[in-house]
Design a protein around this motif. Structure first.
Motif, mmCIF file in Angstrom:
data_model
loop_
_atom_site.group_PDB
_atom_site.id
_atom_site.type_symbol
_atom_site.label_atom_id
_atom_site.label_comp_id
_atom_site.label_asym_id
_atom_site.label_seq_id
_atom_site.Cartn_x
_atom_site.Cartn_y
_atom_site.Cartn_z
ATOM 1 N N ALA A 150 4.910 11.481 -2.363
ATOM 2 C CA ALA A 150 4.527 10.078 -2.214
ATOM 3 C C ALA A 150 5.614 9.357 -1.417
ATOM 4 O O ALA A 150 6.702 9.898 -1.207
ATOM 5 C CB ALA A 150 4.351 9.427 -3.587
ATOM 6 N N ASP A 151 5.316 8.135 -0.972
ATOM 7 C CA ASP A 151 6.325 7.330 -0.267
ATOM 8 C C ASP A 151 7.501 7.019 -1.195
ATOM 9 O O ASP A 151 8.660 7.098 -0.799
ATOM 10 C CB ASP A 151 5.728 6.003 0.221
ATOM 11 N N ILE A 167 9.660 5.926 4.407
ATOM 12 C CA ILE A 167 8.466 5.484 5.116
ATOM 13 C C ILE A 167 8.525 6.121 6.500
ATOM 14 O O ILE A 167 9.536 6.023 7.203
ATOM 15 C CB ILE A 167 8.407 3.948 5.213
ATOM 16 N N THR A 168 7.438 6.781 6.858
ATOM 17 C CA THR A 168 7.370 7.473 8.134
ATOM 18 C C THR A 168 6.418 6.738 9.069
ATOM 19 O O THR A 168 5.313 6.350 8.670
ATOM 20 C CB THR A 168 6.877 8.926 7.931
ATOM 21 N N HIS A 169 6.863 6.549 10.300
ATOM 22 C CA HIS A 169 6.043 5.903 11.321
ATOM 23 C C HIS A 169 4.748 6.691 11.512
ATOM 24 O O HIS A 169 4.757 7.918 11.530
ATOM 25 C CB HIS A 169 6.824 5.870 12.639
ATOM 26 N N ALA A 170 3.667 5.988 11.633
ATOM 27 C CA ALA A 170 2.359 6.649 11.842
ATOM 28 C C ALA A 170 2.283 7.334 13.181
ATOM 29 O O ALA A 170 2.917 6.995 14.116
ATOM 30 C CB ALA A 170 1.249 5.612 11.733
ATOM 31 N N GLY A 185 0.779 -1.228 0.000
ATOM 32 C CA GLY A 185 0.000 0.000 0.000
ATOM 33 C C GLY A 185 0.811 1.278 0.000
ATOM 34 O O GLY A 185 0.287 2.343 0.315
ATOM 35 N N LEU A 186 2.083 1.196 -0.378
ATOM 36 C CA LEU A 186 2.910 2.400 -0.449
ATOM 37 C C LEU A 186 2.475 3.250 -1.642
ATOM 38 O O LEU A 186 2.143 2.719 -2.705
ATOM 39 C CB LEU A 186 4.383 2.028 -0.590
#
Length: 119
Positions: free
Chosen positions: A94-95, A116-119, A86-87
């Motif tokens: 965008a990721d 990718i960043t931690h939620a 789902g990236l």
């Protein structure tokens, strides 16, 4: 109420995620899940800074294996299992940032950045 993690916990979680996927692959996909291009992750998987994982690859440019519009991406383990899906993919915001999302078989696909960043 949303759960809040402090920076140390986010860093530890992102480090564990990076280590889990190290030496795996990043696949660029169409909306119908056709693989357009595959990038090999570095044996270390990339760099962690706080809550952000910056992926590092064996090569920033690969030859496309399929044709279509890049719509999403997934990361597979070194064993070939897609456990991070789902990236987002685009030419900005965008990721996974590519030079072009319209891809033809054999074309060079260049990855500008992948984070990718931690939620």
């Amino acid at each position: 109420m949303a759960v809040t993690y402090n920076t140390a916990v986010k860093t530890a979680r992102m480090t564990a995620t990076r280590d889990y996927f190290a030496n795996g692959t990043l696949e660029i996909l169409t909306s119908a899940d056709a693989v357009l291009a595959t990038f090999g992750l570095d044996t270390d998987g990339g760099d962690i800074s706080g809550a952000v994982w910056t992926l590092v690859f064996d090569a920033a440019t690969v030859a496309a294996s399929g044709s279509g519009t890049a719509a999403k991406a997934q990361i597979k383990t070194s064993g070939g299992s897609a456990h991070l899906t789902g990236l987002t993919v685009g030419t900005s915001a965008a990721d996974i940032i590519l030079d072009n999302t319209n891809i033809a078989t054999g074309q060079d696909v260049t990855l500008s950045s992948a984070t990718i960043t931690h939620a």
